[in-house]
Structure formats: structure tokens, C-alpha cells
Design an enzyme around this catalytic site. Structure first.
Site, PDB file in Angstrom:
ATOM      1  CD  GLU A  36      -2.184  -7.570   2.846  1.00  0.00           C
ATOM      2  OE1 GLU A  36      -1.880  -6.415   2.487  1.00  0.00           O
ATOM      3  OE2 GLU A  36      -2.720  -7.808   3.935  1.00  0.00           O
ATOM      4  CD  GLU A  95       1.766  -5.559   5.660  1.00  0.00           C
ATOM      5  OE1 GLU A  95       2.569  -6.452   6.036  1.00  0.00           O
ATOM      6  OE2 GLU A  95       1.021  -5.705   4.682  1.00  0.00           O
ATOM      7  CB  ALA A 126      -0.880  -0.016   1.239  1.00  0.00           C
ATOM      8  N   GLY A 174       0.752  -5.011   0.864  1.00  0.00           N
ATOM      9  CA  GLY A 174      -0.433  -5.076   0.008  1.00  0.00           C
ATOM     10  C   GLY A 174      -0.156  -5.721  -1.342  1.00  0.00           C
TER      11      GLY A 174
HETATM   12  N1  CAA Z   1       4.631   3.213  -0.555  1.00  0.00           N
HETATM   13  C1  CAA Z   1       5.046   4.368  -1.091  1.00  0.00           C
HETATM   14  N2  CAA Z   1       6.206   4.499  -1.764  1.00  0.00           N
HETATM   15  C2  CAA Z   1       6.967   3.410  -1.906  1.00  0.00           C
HETATM   16  C3  CAA Z   1       6.596   2.168  -1.384  1.00  0.00           C
HETATM   17  C4  CAA Z   1       5.363   2.091  -0.678  1.00  0.00           C
HETATM   18  N3  CAA Z   1       4.893   0.936  -0.176  1.00  0.00           N
HETATM   19  N4  CAA Z   1       7.562   1.273  -1.667  1.00  0.00           N
HETATM   20  C5  CAA Z   1       8.492   1.928  -2.372  1.00  0.00           C
HETATM   21  N5  CAA Z   1       8.134   3.227  -2.507  1.00  0.00           N
HETATM   22  C6  CAA Z   1       8.878   4.284  -3.195  1.00  0.00           C
HETATM   23  C7  CAA Z   1      10.056   4.756  -2.367  1.00  0.00           C
HETATM   24  O1  CAA Z   1       9.658   5.694  -1.394  1.00  0.00           O
HETATM   25  C8  CAA Z   1      10.940   5.366  -3.439  1.00  0.00           C
HETATM   26  O2  CAA Z   1      10.416   6.623  -3.772  1.00  0.00           O
HETATM   27  P1  CAA Z   1      11.414   7.908  -3.913  1.00  0.00           P
HETATM   28  O3  CAA Z   1      12.289   7.553  -5.089  1.00  0.00           O
HETATM   29  O4  CAA Z   1      10.476   9.039  -4.164  1.00  0.00           O
HETATM   30  O5  CAA Z   1      12.171   7.992  -2.646  1.00  0.00           O
HETATM   31  C9  CAA Z   1      10.702   4.432  -4.637  1.00  0.00           C
HETATM   32  O6  CAA Z   1       9.465   3.767  -4.378  1.00  0.00           O
HETATM   33  C10 CAA Z   1      11.777   3.402  -4.797  1.00  0.00           C
HETATM   34  O7  CAA Z   1      11.906   2.711  -3.573  1.00  0.00           O
HETATM   35  P2  CAA Z   1      13.307   2.533  -2.804  1.00  0.00           P
HETATM   36  O8  CAA Z   1      14.221   3.670  -3.101  1.00  0.00           O
HETATM   37  O9  CAA Z   1      13.010   2.270  -1.366  1.00  0.00           O
HETATM   38  O10 CAA Z   1      13.848   1.221  -3.539  1.00  0.00           O
HETATM   39  P3  CAA Z   1      14.818   0.101  -2.929  1.00  0.00           P
HETATM   40  O11 CAA Z   1      15.166  -0.785  -4.084  1.00  0.00           O
HETATM   41  O12 CAA Z   1      15.915   0.689  -2.124  1.00  0.00           O
HETATM   42  O13 CAA Z   1      13.887  -0.729  -1.887  1.00  0.00           O
HETATM   43  C11 CAA Z   1      11.877  -1.853  -1.187  1.00  0.00           C
HETATM   44  C12 CAA Z   1      12.775  -1.455  -2.363  1.00  0.00           C
HETATM   45  C13 CAA Z   1      12.623  -2.859  -0.297  1.00  0.00           C
HETATM   46  C14 CAA Z   1      10.636  -2.501  -1.769  1.00  0.00           C
HETATM   47  C15 CAA Z   1      11.517  -0.605  -0.352  1.00  0.00           C
HETATM   48  O14 CAA Z   1      11.032   0.392  -1.230  1.00  0.00           O
HETATM   49  C16 CAA Z   1      10.479  -0.840   0.706  1.00  0.00           C
HETATM   50  O15 CAA Z   1      10.782  -1.375   1.748  1.00  0.00           O
HETATM   51  N6  CAA Z   1       9.223  -0.428   0.434  1.00  0.00           N
HETATM   52  C17 CAA Z   1       8.144  -0.518   1.394  1.00  0.00           C
HETATM   53  C18 CAA Z   1       7.626  -1.943   1.525  1.00  0.00           C
HETATM   54  C19 CAA Z   1       6.534  -1.994   2.568  1.00  0.00           C
HETATM   55  O16 CAA Z   1       6.731  -1.704   3.723  1.00  0.00           O
HETATM   56  N7  CAA Z   1       5.340  -2.405   2.146  1.00  0.00           N
HETATM   57  C20 CAA Z   1       4.194  -2.501   3.022  1.00  0.00           C
HETATM   58  C21 CAA Z   1       3.367  -1.251   2.937  1.00  0.00           C
HETATM   59  S1  CAA Z   1       2.055  -1.230   4.122  1.00  0.00           S
HETATM   60  C22 CAA Z   1       0.863  -2.211   3.453  1.00  0.00           C
HETATM   61  O17 CAA Z   1       0.991  -2.711   2.356  1.00  0.00           O
HETATM   62  C23 CAA Z   1      -0.368  -2.405   4.297  1.00  0.00           C
HETATM   63  C24 CAA Z   1      -1.311  -3.412   3.784  1.00  0.00           C
HETATM   64  O18 CAA Z   1      -1.448  -4.479   4.349  1.00  0.00           O
HETATM   65  C25 CAA Z   1      -2.144  -3.156   2.634  1.00  0.00           C
END
Ligand code: CAA
Length: 271
Positions: free
Chosen positions: A124, A144, A77, A121
Site C-alpha cells: 500500500e 491481511e 504494518a 501496508g
Molecule cells: N510486523 C511485525 N513484524 C514483522 C512483520 C510485520 N508485518 N513482518 C516481518 N516481521 C518480523 C518477523 O516477526 C521476524 O521478527 P523476529 O526475528 O523477531 O521473529 C522478522 O521480521 C523476520 O521475519 P521472518 O522471520 O518471518 O522472515 P521470513 O523470511 O521467514 O518471512 C515474510 C518473510 C514472508 C515477509 C514474513 O515475515 C511475513 O509473512 N510477514 C508478515 C506479512 C504480513 O502479513 N503483512 C501484512 C501486515 S497487516 C497490514 O499491513 C495491514 C495494512 O493494511 C496496513
């Protein structure tokens, strides 16, 4: 001609965050928000739901493939979009509820083709699909807990059913134990693994195979398998038997069995 009589063709809607295409009876929806690794913001989910509903209602489509990029199926998400929202608004707006409801209503099979990250998400969303195929570099996880929250779109329920309680707890409680493609296959979360560049092509092949069967029996089979998660065994067997009997009211059952007897390929008419 009155307004009511006129034929209005809206054509294919233009989307900003997904791409859609059809190949024969297969529709392909590609998440296309690369800068955010296909993070599932409201607009992206609205577009996915809109496309799914459109293909579900299209008689020319028999199965749908949902995919992302080689780097990310979806990284979860959209954290930036939701970070400042409050409980009362999320509760009132049933935040995330519409994700699950719309996909849950899909009558046609959806196959997820997961390359790269399927986190939160994203994992999911893949699990809401009927079949998951993975590219060799796919990563499945529920991180999460690292954000001070928990999975909210089915992760605690579907992952547990897919991989068992101990592995699901380990993944969800640590937020750092992920499954790679071969582990996901070993656990039964995904049913096949392909080289990344072959994944979508191979997924479309399976979707085309499904779409070539009688659409009514495909829908009934999907419905019956899904009941395995909802009903006890005797109710599920009863449900299955009634649908099996119902297939004998279709042209495709007559055609399928006649074709077998006559040693030829069936020509299904999806009725
Ligand atoms: N939401 C918003 N933006 C996100 C995102 C997310 N879930 N995942 C990645 N992005 C964005 C980053 O902020 C970044 O944007 P900027 O260039 O503007 O900074 C861009 O995508 C590229 O990401 P990274 O620079 O972080 O890329 P990376 O290769 O270093 O890492 C990753 C990749 C490990 C996937 C890392 O981006 C990450 O950990 N993302 C979040 C994953 C996460 O926590 N997901 C769960 C979300 S909560 C949820 O989903 C609740 C639910 O149950 C529905």
C-alpha cells in the site's frame, strides 16, 4: 537581534528507522528497520512522514525516492504493535489515517523503488507513490486476510485500480496470491523492473530527470494525473485544461518554448 530576527538552523533531523540523503535535486528516503523487514510501526511512519514533509518544503528538491532493503521494501504494518489494539482506540485515533493523509499531501513526485517484500501496508505504501519501479525479486501482496483483517491503507482501492478487479480480489481474498516483479509490470502496477543492485540507481536517474524539469509544471502534471482517479472524464479534461493554461503564467513555460525555438536546452528556474 530579537528572537524573531535570529536565523535558526535545525539541520537534518536524526532518524532511527530511516536514512535520508540528497543527490542534487533528488532526495532518497531508505527504510532502515532490517530486523523487522521494515514493518511499518508508528515511529517508522512518523519518520517517513516527517522526512517527506521536509523534502516537500525544500525548494532544492524536485523529486523523492522511497526505498527499503534488497530483502524488503516493507513487510506490512507492524503486526506485533497493533495486535492487541481495540476498535474503539483505532477509530478514535484514526489508525492508519495519518499514513495516507500525509503522503497524499505531497506535491512533489515520489518514486517507490521496491526490492523484496512489499506486503500489506508495504504494498500500500508503494501504491501511494506516483511511480513504482521494482527489483527482479520484488513480491507484491496483500496478505491481511490471513491475519483476520483486511487491507487498511488503500489496498482494496489502489490495487483494484492498478491490476483490475479479478486479480485484486484473488490477491486480497486468498492472501497468498502475490505478484512477482514481471507480473506486476505486466499488470501495470510497476512501470519498470531492474536487477536488484541496479534498482535504486536507476530510480534515482528517473527522479533526477523529473527534478530537472520545471517544478511548477511537474507539480501541475502530477495533480492532473491524480485527478484521473477522482473525476469523471469531462471534469478531468476541464481540470487539465485550466492547469495547462495556468502554465502559461510561469517563467518555465516561456523558457521551455523559447529554448525549443532557439534549438538549445531549457534552463528552468522552477517559477
Ligand atoms: N510486523 C511485525 N513484524 C514483522 C512483520 C510485520 N508485518 N513482518 C516481518 N516481521 C518480523 C518477523 O516477526 C521476524 O521478527 P523476529 O526475528 O523477531 O521473529 C522478522 O521480521 C523476520 O521475519 P521472518 O522471520 O518471518 O522472515 P521470513 O523470511 O521467514 O518471512 C515474510 C518473510 C514472508 C515477509 C514474513 O515475515 C511475513 O509473512 N510477514 C508478515 C506479512 C504480513 O502479513 N503483512 C501484512 C501486515 S497487516 C497490514 O499491513 C495491514 C495494512 O493494511 C496496513
Amino acid at each position: 537581534m530579537t528572537n524573531g530576527d535570529s536565523i535558526v538552523s535545525s539541520g537534518s533531523p536524526s532518524y532511527g528507522m530511516i536514512k535520508t540523503e540528497t543527490q542534487g535535486r533528488v532526495a532518497v528516503i531508505t527504510l532502515n528497520r532490517p530486523k523487522a523487514l521494515n514493518a511499518l510501526c508508528s515511529e517508522l511512519f512518523h519518520e517517513i512522514n516527517d522526512a517527506l514533509a521536509r523534502f516537500d518544503g525544500d525548494e532544492g528538491i524536485g523529486a523523492v525516492v522511497l526505498t527499503g532493503s534488497e530483502r524488503a521494501f516493507a513487510a506490512g504494518a507492524d503486526i506485533k504493535e497493533m495486535k492487541d489494539t481495540e476498535f474503539i482506540d483505532n477509530y478514535k485515533n484514526n489508525f492508519l489515517g495519518h499514513w495516507v493523509e500525509q503522503i497524499g499531501q505531497m506535491r512533489k513526485p515520489i518514486i517507490a523503488a521496491v526490492n523484496g517484500y512489499a506486503l500489506g501496508g508495504g504494498c500500500e505504501l508503494a501504491m501511494m507513490c506516483d511511480i513504482i519501479y521494482a527489483g527482479e525479486k520484488a513480491v507484491f501482496g496483500q496478505p491481511e486476510i490471513n491475519l483476520g483483517t483486511i487491507p487498511g491503507a488503500g489496498g482494496t482501492q489502489r490495487l483494484t485500480r492498478a491490476v483490475g478487479k479479478s486479480k485484486a480480489m484473488e490477491m486480497i481474498l486468498t492472501g497468498t496470491v502475490n505478484l512477482n516483479a514481471s507480473e506486476a509490470q505486466a499488470y501495470g502496477l510497476v512501470s519498470a523492473v531492474f536487477p536488484p543492485e541496479k534498482l535504486v540507481e536507476e530510480t534515482i536517474k528517473t527522479a533526477a530527470k523529473i527534478a530537472s524539469k520545471g517544478a511548477v509544471s511537474v507539480q501541475m502534471a502530477k495533480e492532473a494525473v491524480n485527478q484521473a482517479y477522482e473525476l469523471n472524464l469531462s471534469s478531468g479534461l476541464h481540470f487539465e485544461r485550466r492547469l495547462f493554461q495556468a502554465t502559461f503564467g510561469t517563467k518555465d513555460q516561456k523558457e521551455g518554448m523559447a529554448a525549443f525555438s532557439e534549438k538549445r536546452k531549457p534552463n528552468f528556474v522552477h517559477k
